[in-house]
Write an enzyme that holds these catalytic residues in place. Structure first.
Site, PDB file in Angstrom:
ATOM      1  N   ALA A  78       0.806  -1.229   0.000  1.00  0.00           N
ATOM      2  CA  ALA A  78       0.000   0.000   0.000  1.00  0.00           C
ATOM      3  C   ALA A  78       0.836   1.274   0.000  1.00  0.00           C
ATOM      4  O   ALA A  78       0.309   2.361  -0.269  1.00  0.00           O
ATOM      5  CB  ALA A  78      -0.956  -0.008   1.185  1.00  0.00           C
ATOM      6  N   GLU A  99       8.859  -2.191 -10.309  1.00  0.00           N
ATOM      7  CA  GLU A  99       7.751  -2.290  -9.350  1.00  0.00           C
ATOM      8  C   GLU A  99       6.843  -3.437  -9.783  1.00  0.00           C
ATOM      9  O   GLU A  99       6.501  -3.554 -10.961  1.00  0.00           O
ATOM     10  CB  GLU A  99       6.994  -0.959  -9.373  1.00  0.00           C
ATOM     11  CG  GLU A  99       5.909  -0.844  -8.354  1.00  0.00           C
ATOM     12  CD  GLU A  99       5.158   0.483  -8.503  1.00  0.00           C
ATOM     13  OE1 GLU A  99       5.763   1.501  -8.931  1.00  0.00           O
ATOM     14  OE2 GLU A  99       3.949   0.488  -8.214  1.00  0.00           O
TER      15      GLU A  99
HETATM   16  C1  DQA Z   1      -0.353  -5.022  -3.974  1.00  0.00           C
HETATM   17  C2  DQA Z   1      -1.485  -4.068  -4.316  1.00  0.00           C
HETATM   18  C3  DQA Z   1      -1.616  -2.965  -3.272  1.00  0.00           C
HETATM   19  O1  DQA Z   1      -2.695  -2.098  -3.582  1.00  0.00           O
HETATM   20  C4  DQA Z   1      -1.867  -3.563  -1.910  1.00  0.00           C
HETATM   21  O2  DQA Z   1      -1.903  -2.547  -0.933  1.00  0.00           O
HETATM   22  C5  DQA Z   1      -0.899  -4.631  -1.559  1.00  0.00           C
HETATM   23  C6  DQA Z   1      -0.511  -5.595  -2.579  1.00  0.00           C
HETATM   24  C7  DQA Z   1      -0.276  -6.202  -4.973  1.00  0.00           C
HETATM   25  O3  DQA Z   1       0.731  -6.898  -4.954  1.00  0.00           O
HETATM   26  O4  DQA Z   1      -1.218  -6.446  -5.730  1.00  0.00           O
HETATM   27  O5  DQA Z   1      -0.480  -4.752  -0.407  1.00  0.00           O
HETATM   28  O6  DQA Z   1       0.873  -4.330  -4.051  1.00  0.00           O
END
Ligand code: DQA
Length: 146
Positions: A78, A99
């Site tokens: 997040a 990312e």
């Molecule tokens: C995440 C997507 C984010 O929005 C979320 O807060 C996560 C996991 C994913 O891997 O899909 O913790 O990064």
């Protein structure tokens, strides 16, 4: 040995496997790290894995360990949606960051998930491909170094 790769996972990703499995899948973080380590070995690299629920600990780890590596595979959790400190950190790093998100941020119910403040500082973003995203990111970082 071609070099060192880093795999960094942010808040709540230690809960993988039991956290909303319909969205994030059934694999645990330990299983994902093991899969990534195997791929790193095939690619001739060492993989260093790190997870923290603390923004500061992630920044400290990146400051310390990213220099001299081939690059970073980062799932910021997040922090993706809010952390200008992480954005600034990625901009300051001397190595590329890919990312990765397990889920497709743009197909999620919550509107805030399609806002990514970190992505402009990343070399690229892979999202929605599940655990394979981590492997593809590692392959990119190794290929671009050749
Ligand atoms: C995440 C997507 C984010 O929005 C979320 O807060 C996560 C996991 C994913 O891997 O899909 O913790 O990064």
């Amino acid at each position: 040995m071609r070099g060192r790769l880093l795999m960094v996972n942010g808040p709540n990703l230690n809960l993988l496997g039991r956290r909303e499995p319909a969205i994030y899948g059934h694999s645990t973080l330990a299983e994902l790290e093991e899969m990534a380590r195997r791929r790193a070995t095939e690619l001739g690299c060492e993989l260093i894995c790190f997870q923290s629920n603390s923004e500061g600990a992630i920044l400290d780890f990146l400051h310390d360990r990213a220099p001299g590596s081939l690059g970073v595979v980062l799932n910021p959790g997040a922090l993706t949606h809010s952390s200008y400190a992480l954005y600034d950190c990625l901009r300051a790093l001397p190595v590329p960051v890919v990312e990765v998100h397990l889920s497709n941020l743009f197909a999620r119910a919550e509107e805030f998930r399609s806002r990514d403040v970190v992505a402009p500082a990343a070399a690229g973003v892979i999202c929605g491909l599940g655990p394979r995203g981590y492997l593809l990111a590692m392959e990119f970082l190794v290929d671009r170094d050749e």
